[in-house]
Scaffold this motif. Structure first.
Motif, mmCIF file in Angstrom:
data_model
loop_
_atom_site.group_PDB
_atom_site.id
_atom_site.type_symbol
_atom_site.label_atom_id
_atom_site.label_comp_id
_atom_site.label_asym_id
_atom_site.label_seq_id
_atom_site.Cartn_x
_atom_site.Cartn_y
_atom_site.Cartn_z
ATOM 1 N N MET A 255 -2.889 -9.426 -13.655
ATOM 2 C CA MET A 255 -2.351 -8.290 -12.916
ATOM 3 C C MET A 255 -2.386 -8.510 -11.411
ATOM 4 O O MET A 255 -3.333 -9.099 -10.880
ATOM 5 N N GLN A 256 -1.344 -8.026 -10.750
ATOM 6 C CA GLN A 256 -1.317 -7.871 -9.294
ATOM 7 C C GLN A 256 -0.539 -6.587 -9.071
ATOM 8 O O GLN A 256 0.692 -6.584 -9.068
ATOM 9 N N ILE A 257 -1.270 -5.486 -8.969
ATOM 10 C CA ILE A 257 -0.638 -4.161 -8.984
ATOM 11 C C ILE A 257 -0.784 -3.422 -7.660
ATOM 12 O O ILE A 257 -0.673 -2.200 -7.605
ATOM 13 N N ASP A 258 -1.034 -4.163 -6.579
ATOM 14 C CA ASP A 258 -1.058 -3.561 -5.248
ATOM 15 C C ASP A 258 0.383 -3.359 -4.791
ATOM 16 O O ASP A 258 1.101 -4.318 -4.489
ATOM 17 N N CYS A 259 0.819 -2.117 -4.729
ATOM 18 C CA CYS A 259 2.224 -1.817 -4.419
ATOM 19 C C CYS A 259 2.498 -1.710 -2.918
ATOM 20 O O CYS A 259 3.559 -1.199 -2.510
ATOM 21 N N THR A 260 1.592 -2.166 -2.098
ATOM 22 C CA THR A 260 1.849 -2.148 -0.652
ATOM 23 C C THR A 260 2.713 -3.329 -0.226
ATOM 24 O O THR A 260 3.141 -3.405 0.923
ATOM 25 N N HIS A 261 2.970 -4.256 -1.154
ATOM 26 C CA HIS A 261 3.794 -5.422 -0.806
ATOM 27 C C HIS A 261 4.438 -5.981 -2.078
ATOM 28 O O HIS A 261 3.957 -5.764 -3.190
ATOM 29 N N THR A 262 5.546 -6.677 -1.899
ATOM 30 C CA THR A 262 6.180 -7.344 -3.037
ATOM 31 C C THR A 262 5.596 -8.744 -3.188
ATOM 32 O O THR A 262 4.948 -9.269 -2.289
ATOM 33 N N LYS A 263 5.826 -9.298 -4.358
ATOM 34 C CA LYS A 263 5.403 -10.680 -4.621
ATOM 35 C C LYS A 263 6.455 -11.334 -5.500
ATOM 36 O O LYS A 263 7.139 -10.661 -6.285
ATOM 37 N N GLY A 264 6.618 -12.647 -5.351
ATOM 38 C CA GLY A 264 7.657 -13.322 -6.128
ATOM 39 C C GLY A 264 7.576 -14.831 -5.990
ATOM 40 O O GLY A 264 6.693 -15.384 -5.327
ATOM 41 N N GLY A 265 8.529 -15.503 -6.638
ATOM 42 C CA GLY A 265 8.607 -16.955 -6.561
ATOM 43 C C GLY A 265 7.627 -17.684 -7.460
ATOM 44 O O GLY A 265 7.236 -18.811 -7.162
ATOM 45 N N VAL A 266 7.219 -17.061 -8.584
ATOM 46 C CA VAL A 266 6.248 -17.692 -9.477
ATOM 47 C C VAL A 266 6.870 -17.916 -10.856
ATOM 48 O O VAL A 266 7.662 -17.107 -11.339
ATOM 49 N N CYS A 267 6.523 -19.042 -11.474
ATOM 50 C CA CYS A 267 6.945 -19.349 -12.842
ATOM 51 C C CYS A 267 5.786 -19.099 -13.788
ATOM 52 O O CYS A 267 4.652 -19.510 -13.518
ATOM 53 N N LEU A 268 6.081 -18.449 -14.895
ATOM 54 C CA LEU A 268 5.096 -18.200 -15.944
ATOM 55 C C LEU A 268 5.523 -18.954 -17.195
ATOM 56 O O LEU A 268 6.609 -18.735 -17.717
ATOM 57 N N ASP A 269 4.653 -19.838 -17.647
ATOM 58 C CA ASP A 269 4.960 -20.632 -18.839
ATOM 59 C C ASP A 269 4.267 -20.083 -20.075
ATOM 60 O O ASP A 269 4.912 -19.687 -21.044
ATOM 61 N N SER A 270 2.939 -20.053 -20.056
ATOM 62 C CA SER A 270 2.215 -19.723 -21.282
ATOM 63 C C SER A 270 0.759 -19.421 -20.985
ATOM 64 O O SER A 270 0.282 -19.546 -19.854
ATOM 65 N N VAL A 271 0.069 -19.029 -22.045
ATOM 66 C CA VAL A 271 -1.388 -18.898 -22.038
ATOM 67 C C VAL A 271 -1.924 -20.035 -22.894
ATOM 68 O O VAL A 271 -1.365 -20.344 -23.954
ATOM 69 N N PHE A 272 -2.981 -20.679 -22.414
ATOM 70 C CA PHE A 272 -3.517 -21.855 -23.094
ATOM 71 C C PHE A 272 -4.987 -21.639 -23.416
ATOM 72 O O PHE A 272 -5.765 -21.197 -22.557
ATOM 73 N N ILE A 273 -5.378 -21.950 -24.656
ATOM 74 C CA ILE A 273 -6.762 -21.805 -25.110
ATOM 75 C C ILE A 273 -7.228 -23.148 -25.645
ATOM 76 O O ILE A 273 -6.557 -23.764 -26.477
ATOM 77 N N CYS A 274 -8.376 -23.606 -25.175
ATOM 78 C CA CYS A 274 -8.897 -24.898 -25.609
ATOM 79 C C CYS A 274 -10.423 -24.885 -25.570
ATOM 80 O O CYS A 274 -11.023 -24.007 -24.942
ATOM 81 N N PRO A 275 -11.079 -25.848 -26.233
ATOM 82 C CA PRO A 275 -12.531 -25.959 -26.103
ATOM 83 C C PRO A 275 -12.910 -26.114 -24.637
ATOM 84 O O PRO A 275 -12.224 -26.797 -23.877
ATOM 85 N N SER A 276 -13.983 -25.479 -24.224
ATOM 86 C CA SER A 276 -14.353 -25.465 -22.809
ATOM 87 C C SER A 276 -14.565 -26.858 -22.232
ATOM 88 O O SER A 276 -14.342 -27.084 -21.035
ATOM 89 N N GLU A 277 -14.973 -27.823 -23.087
ATOM 90 C CA GLU A 277 -15.206 -29.175 -22.562
ATOM 91 C C GLU A 277 -13.915 -29.906 -22.215
ATOM 92 O O GLU A 277 -13.940 -30.994 -21.630
ATOM 93 N N PHE A 278 -12.755 -29.313 -22.541
ATOM 94 C CA PHE A 278 -11.466 -29.935 -22.228
ATOM 95 C C PHE A 278 -10.977 -29.612 -20.824
ATOM 96 O O PHE A 278 -9.904 -30.057 -20.428
#
Length: 285
Positions: A255-278
């Motif tokens: 989340m980034q829900i501070d409405c005092t400014h806009t935000k943009g220019g970001v790519c979202l691919d996925s959520v990744f889950i792996c063993p912590s040692e990785f």
């Protein structure tokens, strides 16, 4: 004495001595007992030594020690087959490939060397503010995504990304990450290029990440997005699976829900889950 020495010398020069054993004489069961203590890549290499090693490398008890404790769940849920219908080596080989489930929005696979589980969740399986409004988001084909598509945010005031996953994890500690990139990637003259003209707003307030599990675990983190032109794995937190052979429900958010400014220019691919040692080899994913 001289005749005996001459006889041994002739055997040595003309071929292998009947008194000298070679690898073909080792029982297949003995070879298999040794292979079960090696890593999968080593087993596959030794399978090429001779027929005995090859036969030993196919033994179910060798590969069952390499499979995760929940392999039967994976075979039924992901491969859609009965565990008894496949050899253990075939199960291992097929689970090491990226296997899609839930309409192709999620993938699971085993790390080939360790047999440990990794899971990826496409942005298409997440609830995202304004995702269907082209004023805010574009859906872009990308070879850099294991799902072949990413979401590009042009500009927005309020950003909220929420996802859920129900999955049976083997016992262990796992880390959850959002895979993001500041800037939009393209190819020019065969070379990778990244346009960062629309990147803004991520240095004003931090992005907040949260993770919760069905057995009461909680984790939170926050950070400013600053790395432009490269994919980054932004860690949300860790959770522990206790291997009770029951699926665990995860809920995660960004989340980034501070409405005092806009935000943009970001790519979202996925959520990744792996063993912590990785964590140290995240670039491989």
């Amino acid at each position: 004495m001289g005749a005996g020495s001459s006889s041994l010398a002739l055997e040595s020069e003309g071929g292998s001595s009947p008194l000298r054993p070679n690898l073909d004489d080792v029982p297949e069961s003995s070879v298999a007992s040794i292979l079960m203590h090696l890593d999968p890549p080593e087993i596959c290499k030794l399978a090429k030594v001779n027929k005995t090693f090859h036969g030993a490398s196919l033994a179910d008890f060798v590969w069952e020690t390499k499979l995760p404790s929940n392999y039967k769940y994976l075979v039924e849920k992901i491969l859609g087959q009965s565990p008894e219908s496949l050899s253990k080596k075939e199960i291992y080989a097929r689970l090491c490939q990226p296997n899609c489930f839930e309409d192709g929005t999620k993938q699971v696979w085993l790390d080939k060397s360790s047999g440990k589980i990794c899971v990826a969740v496409s942005y298409k399986a997440l609830r995202i503010t304004g995702i269907d409004d082209r004023r805010y988001w574009n859906h872009i084909s990308s070879e850099e995504s294991r799902f072949n598509t990413i979401a590009y945010l042009q500009q927005i005031w309020w950003l909220e990304v929420v996802g859920e996953l129900e999955f049976e994890f083997p016992a262990g500690t796992y880390s959850l990450f959002f895979k993001l990139q500041l800037g939009k990637t393209s190819k020019k003259f065969g070379r990778r290029a990244c346009n960062v003209d629309q990147v803004h707003g991520w240095g004003v307030k931090p992005v907040r990440f949260h993770l919760s599990t069905s057995n009461g675990q909680q984790a939170s983190s926050e950070c400013y997005l600053h790395q432009q032109g490269k994919w980054g794995h932004y860690r949300v937190g860790d959770f522990v699976a206790d291997n009770k052979n029951t699926p665990m429900k995860l809920k995660f958010s960004m989340m980034q829900i501070d409405c005092t400014h806009t935000k943009g220019g970001v790519c979202l691919d996925s959520v990744f889950i792996c063993p912590s040692e990785f964590r140290e080899k995240l670039k491989q994913f």
